[in-house]
Design a protein around this motif. Structure first.
Motif, PDB file in Angstrom:
ATOM      1  N   ALA A 246       0.921  -1.222  -0.083  1.00 46.05           N
ATOM      2  CA  ALA A 246      -0.244   0.039   0.058  1.00 46.05           C
ATOM      3  C   ALA A 246       0.831   1.246   0.170  1.00 46.05           C
ATOM      4  O   ALA A 246       1.874   1.500   0.945  1.00 46.05           O
ATOM      5  N   HIS A 247       0.726   2.314  -0.868  1.00 45.29           N
ATOM      6  CA  HIS A 247       1.603   3.241  -1.054  1.00 45.29           C
ATOM      7  C   HIS A 247       0.653   4.541  -0.572  1.00 45.29           C
ATOM      8  O   HIS A 247      -0.692   4.826  -1.021  1.00 45.29           O
ATOM      9  N   LEU A 248       1.236   5.293   0.250  1.00 49.07           N
ATOM     10  CA  LEU A 248       0.638   6.499   0.783  1.00 49.07           C
ATOM     11  C   LEU A 248       0.987   7.739   0.587  1.00 49.07           C
ATOM     12  O   LEU A 248       2.334   7.756   0.444  1.00 49.07           O
ATOM     13  N   THR A 249       0.110   8.844   0.126  1.00 54.65           N
ATOM     14  CA  THR A 249       0.609  10.189  -0.228  1.00 54.65           C
ATOM     15  C   THR A 249      -0.349  11.010   0.335  1.00 54.65           C
ATOM     16  O   THR A 249      -1.605  10.790   0.503  1.00 54.65           O
ATOM     17  N   PRO A 250       0.103  12.207   0.751  1.00 57.58           N
ATOM     18  CA  PRO A 250      -1.052  13.303   1.193  1.00 57.58           C
ATOM     19  C   PRO A 250      -2.150  13.592   0.254  1.00 57.58           C
ATOM     20  O   PRO A 250      -1.599  13.402  -1.105  1.00 57.58           O
ATOM     21  N   LEU A 251      -3.197  13.450   0.421  1.00 61.88           N
ATOM     22  CA  LEU A 251      -4.350  13.720  -0.655  1.00 61.88           C
ATOM     23  C   LEU A 251      -4.056  14.886  -1.491  1.00 61.88           C
ATOM     24  O   LEU A 251      -4.332  14.927  -2.632  1.00 61.88           O
ATOM     25  N   ILE A 252      -3.696  16.038  -0.653  1.00 62.37           N
ATOM     26  CA  ILE A 252      -3.575  17.206  -1.567  1.00 62.37           C
ATOM     27  C   ILE A 252      -2.565  17.113  -2.529  1.00 62.37           C
ATOM     28  O   ILE A 252      -2.513  17.644  -3.476  1.00 62.37           O
ATOM     29  N   ALA A 253      -1.383  16.414  -2.260  1.00 67.20           N
ATOM     30  CA  ALA A 253      -0.273  16.099  -2.894  1.00 67.20           C
ATOM     31  C   ALA A 253      -0.805  15.266  -4.426  1.00 67.20           C
ATOM     32  O   ALA A 253      -0.307  15.499  -5.319  1.00 67.20           O
TER      33      ALA A 253
END
Length: 311
Positions: free
Chosen positions: A211-218
């Motif tokens: 699972a890859h996570l990144t800030p939604l805004i980014a």
């Protein structure tokens, strides 16, 4: 458009009338009083139909007194021009409206979300990570201790590690294929919540996933080029076919310590597990609505779910 044309015609006519007023003054005085009385009413009505009549009312009154013949000539000209011009413009406007109505596409439901990258990839296997021989012949508890200790020794790398029973991971894995994207609300103290966008990738050979996570805004700004702040890897290489439910799946998560604290990273791991691992109708509904891009999905509902959890 009609109003602008009317205003232009009226103003232009007045200018021409005024320029010729001195030259035509003698002719206007030769008209009889009875003819003046009957025609004035008709002429005034023609001009009053113009929406900008009020703007020029005073000039018209003065012009009528100074040069009645020129005044009537211009009224006749306006009468002859008005109807064809207006009819032509009305027809053009109606054609434009009809064309717009027929060319507008039918409103359709919002399409399902698309993965930014292929979620079937050649990922690492457990033996790419550590010496699997150290885990051979060990029970679930022993494997868990070795795995966690192995990552504790990596002091230069922020990591969270755990062992997951296969019977729990099986549901988690199947849901991650069915719903490969989601958002997790990360508590940020007095600032409220910051949403993290999650996207799964699956191994083409074994039941491993990341699972890859990144800030939604980014993610909204950069899409697949958004910087990753966390990854959560699952290794199912130790599953025993004859005793799968008692087998162990190993998990580890790397995170950017500049963006996440150890507690926040652990919180995200647990949220992901709860939404995908548990049989919860409310959670699955949110997963489904989000992946379908449904209008009934609300971020506030995800927050409400998280606020009821003990993680």
């Amino acid at each position: 458009m009609l109003a602008m044309l009317n205003r232009h015609l009226l103003g232009k006519s007045l200018n021409r009338i005024q320029s010729n007023s001195a030259r035509l003054m003698l002719a206007s005085q030769s008209n009889s009083t009875s003819t003046k009385s009957n025609s004035d009413s008709e002429e005034d009505n023609v001009l009053k139909e113009n929406p900008y009549y009020g703007v020029y009312a005073e000039k018209l009154r003065k012009l009528k007194e100074e040069n009645l013949t020129a005044y009537r000539e211009k009224v006749e000209k306006l009468k002859s021009m008005k109807k064809p011009v207006v009819d032509k413009l009305s027809k053009e406007v109606n054609n434009l409206i009809t064309e717009k109505q027929t060319s507008e596409p039918e409103i359709k439901a919002k399409p399902a979300r698309r993965l930014s990258q292929s979620y079937l990839v050649k990922q690492k296997k457990l033996d790419d990570v550590m010496n699997v021989e150290l885990l051979q012949g060990k029970n679930a508890e022993e494997i868990s201790k070795i795995w966690i200790q192995y990552h504790k020794e990596k002091k230069d790398t922020p990591v969270v590690s755990a062992a997951v029973p296969y019977k729990n991971y099986k549901l988690f894995y199947n849901k991650s294929i069915q719903y490969p994207m989601f958002v997790l609300p990360l508590p940020r103290g007095d600032q409220g919540y910051e949403f993290m966008f999650v996207q799964f990738q699956h191994n083409v050979d074994v039941s491993n996933c990341t699972a890859h996570l990144t800030p939604l805004i980014a993610y909204q700004k950069h899409k697949e080029n958004a910087p990753e702040c966390m990854s959560i890897e699952y290794y199912s290489d130790l599953i025993r076919e004859n005793d799968a439910d008692n087998s162990t799946v190993l998990m580890r998560s790397f995170y950017d310590y500049k963006l996440l604290s150890p507690m926040e990273a652990t919180c995200l791991v647990n949220q992901l597990r709860i939404f995908y691992e548990n049989k919860n109708t409310r959670h699955e509904t949110l997963l489904k609505l989000f992946n379908e891009g449904h209008s009934e999905f609300h971020y506030s509902d995800v927050i409400a779910c998280v606020e009821t959890l003990s993680i």
